[in-house]
Design a protein around this motif. Sequence first.
Motif, PDB file in Angstrom:
ATOM      1  N   VAL A  46       0.839  -1.196   0.000  1.00  0.00           N
ATOM      2  CA  VAL A  46       0.000   0.000   0.000  1.00  0.00           C
ATOM      3  C   VAL A  46       0.872   1.244   0.000  1.00  0.00           C
ATOM      4  N   ASP A  47       0.562   2.160  -0.913  1.00  0.00           N
ATOM      5  CA  ASP A  47       1.178   3.478  -0.924  1.00  0.00           C
ATOM      6  C   ASP A  47       0.296   4.376  -0.059  1.00  0.00           C
ATOM      7  N   ASN A  48       0.634   4.509   1.229  1.00  0.00           N
ATOM      8  CA  ASN A  48      -0.220   5.234   2.166  1.00  0.00           C
ATOM      9  C   ASN A  48      -0.363   6.708   1.818  1.00  0.00           C
ATOM     10  N   ALA A  49       0.653   7.276   1.208  1.00  0.00           N
ATOM     11  CA  ALA A  49       0.554   8.678   0.808  1.00  0.00           C
ATOM     12  C   ALA A  49      -0.523   8.845  -0.258  1.00  0.00           C
ATOM     13  N   LYS A  50      -0.554   7.939  -1.216  1.00  0.00           N
ATOM     14  CA  LYS A  50      -1.574   8.000  -2.260  1.00  0.00           C
ATOM     15  C   LYS A  50      -2.951   7.727  -1.680  1.00  0.00           C
ATOM     16  N   LEU A  51      -3.038   6.766  -0.744  1.00  0.00           N
ATOM     17  CA  LEU A  51      -4.317   6.450  -0.111  1.00  0.00           C
ATOM     18  C   LEU A  51      -4.859   7.653   0.645  1.00  0.00           C
ATOM     19  N   ASP A  52      -3.999   8.332   1.410  1.00  0.00           N
ATOM     20  CA  ASP A  52      -4.440   9.521   2.153  1.00  0.00           C
ATOM     21  C   ASP A  52      -4.931  10.610   1.208  1.00  0.00           C
ATOM     22  N   LYS A  53      -4.250  10.765   0.093  1.00  0.00           N
ATOM     23  CA  LYS A  53      -4.632  11.794  -0.873  1.00  0.00           C
ATOM     24  C   LYS A  53      -6.004  11.502  -1.471  1.00  0.00           C
ATOM     25  N   VAL A  54      -6.255  10.223  -1.809  1.00  0.00           N
ATOM     26  CA  VAL A  54      -7.541   9.854  -2.392  1.00  0.00           C
ATOM     27  C   VAL A  54      -8.653   9.978  -1.360  1.00  0.00           C
ATOM     28  N   LEU A  55      -8.373   9.593  -0.107  1.00  0.00           N
ATOM     29  CA  LEU A  55      -9.374   9.729   0.950  1.00  0.00           C
ATOM     30  C   LEU A  55      -9.742  11.182   1.173  1.00  0.00           C
ATOM     31  N   ALA A  56      -8.756  12.063   1.064  1.00  0.00           N
ATOM     32  CA  ALA A  56      -9.016  13.485   1.267  1.00  0.00           C
ATOM     33  C   ALA A  56      -9.830  14.078   0.116  1.00  0.00           C
ATOM     34  N   SER A  57      -9.608  13.580  -1.084  1.00  0.00           N
ATOM     35  CA  SER A  57     -10.288  14.156  -2.243  1.00  0.00           C
ATOM     36  C   SER A  57     -11.657  13.527  -2.516  1.00  0.00           C
ATOM     37  N   ASP A  58     -11.806  12.199  -2.261  1.00  0.00           N
ATOM     38  CA  ASP A  58     -13.078  11.533  -2.551  1.00  0.00           C
ATOM     39  C   ASP A  58     -13.173  10.252  -1.724  1.00  0.00           C
ATOM     40  N   ALA A  59     -13.448  10.424  -0.424  1.00  0.00           N
ATOM     41  CA  ALA A  59     -13.527   9.274   0.476  1.00  0.00           C
ATOM     42  C   ALA A  59     -14.667   8.346   0.087  1.00  0.00           C
ATOM     43  N   GLY A  60     -15.733   8.926  -0.484  1.00  0.00           N
ATOM     44  CA  GLY A  60     -16.876   8.101  -0.877  1.00  0.00           C
ATOM     45  C   GLY A  60     -16.507   7.083  -1.925  1.00  0.00           C
ATOM     46  N   ALA A  61     -15.625   7.457  -2.850  1.00  0.00           N
ATOM     47  CA  ALA A  61     -15.216   6.526  -3.900  1.00  0.00           C
ATOM     48  C   ALA A  61     -14.405   5.373  -3.314  1.00  0.00           C
ATOM     49  N   VAL A  62     -13.596   5.675  -2.280  1.00  0.00           N
ATOM     50  CA  VAL A  62     -12.820   4.623  -1.629  1.00  0.00           C
ATOM     51  C   VAL A  62     -13.760   3.679  -0.887  1.00  0.00           C
ATOM     52  N   GLU A  63     -14.716   4.255  -0.157  1.00  0.00           N
ATOM     53  CA  GLU A  63     -15.679   3.422   0.572  1.00  0.00           C
ATOM     54  C   GLU A  63     -16.443   2.517  -0.384  1.00  0.00           C
ATOM     55  N   ALA A  64     -16.790   3.043  -1.558  1.00  0.00           N
ATOM     56  CA  ALA A  64     -17.588   2.284  -2.520  1.00  0.00           C
ATOM     57  C   ALA A  64     -16.867   1.040  -3.030  1.00  0.00           C
ATOM     58  N   LEU A  65     -15.525   1.022  -2.961  1.00  0.00           N
ATOM     59  CA  LEU A  65     -14.787  -0.165  -3.368  1.00  0.00           C
ATOM     60  C   LEU A  65     -15.034  -1.312  -2.394  1.00  0.00           C
ATOM     61  N   PHE A  66     -15.208  -0.973  -1.114  1.00  0.00           N
ATOM     62  CA  PHE A  66     -15.423  -1.985  -0.086  1.00  0.00           C
ATOM     63  C   PHE A  66     -16.893  -2.109   0.295  1.00  0.00           C
ATOM     64  N   ASN A  67     -17.622  -0.997   0.253  1.00  0.00           N
ATOM     65  CA  ASN A  67     -19.031  -0.975   0.637  1.00  0.00           C
ATOM     66  C   ASN A  67     -19.818  -0.300  -0.483  1.00  0.00           C
ATOM     67  N   PRO A  68     -20.033  -1.016  -1.600  1.00  0.00           N
ATOM     68  CA  PRO A  68     -20.637  -0.391  -2.787  1.00  0.00           C
ATOM     69  C   PRO A  68     -22.096   0.011  -2.571  1.00  0.00           C
ATOM     70  N   ARG A  69     -22.506   1.028  -3.289  1.00  0.00           N
ATOM     71  CA  ARG A  69     -23.899   1.449  -3.248  1.00  0.00           C
ATOM     72  C   ARG A  69     -24.774   0.377  -3.879  1.00  0.00           C
ATOM     73  N   ARG A  70     -26.022   0.324  -3.415  1.00  0.00           N
ATOM     74  CA  ARG A  70     -26.995  -0.603  -3.965  1.00  0.00           C
ATOM     75  C   ARG A  70     -28.321   0.126  -4.182  1.00  0.00           C
ATOM     76  N   ASP A  71     -28.635   0.380  -5.431  1.00  0.00           N
ATOM     77  CA  ASP A  71     -29.914   0.980  -5.795  1.00  0.00           C
ATOM     78  C   ASP A  71     -30.212   0.567  -7.235  1.00  0.00           C
ATOM     79  N   ALA A  72     -31.138   1.263  -7.860  1.00  0.00           N
ATOM     80  CA  ALA A  72     -31.561   0.861  -9.207  1.00  0.00           C
ATOM     81  C   ALA A  72     -30.421   0.908 -10.210  1.00  0.00           C
ATOM     82  N   THR A  73     -29.487   1.828 -10.023  1.00  0.00           N
ATOM     83  CA  THR A  73     -28.399   1.978 -10.998  1.00  0.00           C
ATOM     84  C   THR A  73     -27.065   1.413 -10.513  1.00  0.00           C
ATOM     85  N   HIS A  74     -26.980   1.052  -9.240  1.00  0.00           N
ATOM     86  CA  HIS A  74     -25.743   0.496  -8.691  1.00  0.00           C
ATOM     87  C   HIS A  74     -26.018  -0.941  -8.267  1.00  0.00           C
TER      88      HIS A  74
END
Length: 456
Positions: free
Chosen positions: A336-364
């Motif tokens: 893991v490149d923790n520096a890159k992970l921190d940067k992505v979490l700061a810019s779009d934490a929702g996208a990171v969460e979606a990799l592990f906890n994906p949205r579920r609705d009509a389009t997801h």
Amino acid sequence: MVSSIANSLGFGSGLDVKQLVADLSNASRDPKIARMTSLTQANQTRISALAQARSNLDGFADSLGQMVSDGTLRSTPTVSDESVLGATSRAGLSADSFAATVVVNQLARAQTNYSGIVADKAAAIGTGTMTLTVGGVAKTITIDATNNSLEGLANAINASGAGVTASIIADEGGHRLIVKGPTGEVGAFTLTADAGADPGLSAFSTSGGMTVGQSAANAEFTIDGVAFSRANNIIDDVIPGMSLTLKKAAPGQGVDIGASRPLDMIKQTVGDFVSVYNQLKKSLVTASSMSGETTSLREIERELSNLVNKVLSSHGSINKLSDIGISSTRDGLLSVDNAKLDKVLASDAGAVEALFNPRRDATHTEQSDPGIAFALDAIRDKAVGVNGAIDRVSKSLDAKRENLADQLEKIEERESAYKARLEKQYGSLEAKLAAFKATQSYLEQQIKLWNNQGND
């Protein structure tokens, strides 16, 4: 006779025939047994390695799936006044951009009616039929000689399948019948005595008989000024990923709701994912590096390696593990490149969460947004399923174990038969040698006797 000969081996001839038989039979048996033992141990080592790899794969998939299902990785709703409403998260909550104000004007209620006091709940109330209507659907309630009582009427209502509940409560001087419908305006009901019914049943009609305890009503609330009306006080279909529970009416009072994302837990999960993945990878490498059937486990290794660059969500730019700083090393493990992970979490934490906890609705869906847990489950299910890599290897190793056991049993049978033949052959030889020796001794005595006579 053979047993007797075998037991006397070594006697009479001067030769250690018994030891000779043992040495010859051992020289034939020992190399074969040693080879079978070696093959059996090697096969058992492969079985153990396979079991460890499967255990690690199951544990990895199950633990990750559990974290997703129990909400450990989900954003947590926040509510400014929990006495008015509560909120819980479901898969799909978009915490980064969500905030709203809710006003609860009215709670959903169920219609209730209660009867006058009846002294004895088992006393006759009259016979005939009544009509129970809920949401335009009518049910016939029949009271006859078998259920002519307050209890009988309550049981008949409950057995009608209309969704209305009847109960009897004790009151001063007797008992009352209470009838309650489903919540919401659609749950409003009527209960009327049909023509020809005994007059006593009219006392249990909703019009002119029983008293209205409360009328049916929908929950009325607004979210950021937009009005909603629902039949229940648990609202699951308004805010994606969030369930609201309306607790009390508070007209004019705004309750702020939002959500906070478990960033520390997400970051820890990324690290844990890499650590457990590497443990699984090593166990698979150990198993697949052995010669023989387990080499087909490399199929699972390849599929696991592909997870790093597999599209796991429908996000435009952050949809793979490689996008959040996870990469493969030369030996196939993850880092893991923790520096890159921190940067992505700061810019779009929702996208990171979606990799592990994906949205579920009509389009997801599981196809558009599988998430890492679903993708890992797919690999596991394929591997352990009928004719999957682990299933094939397991069946092959089990068959080989049985075959080796059969071969060992046959070797023991053949070697026992060989030893028996040696004992018989050398037992016969022993007898002949003993006879020759006796003849030799006799001849020596005669020659000696003849010599002594000649000297006389």
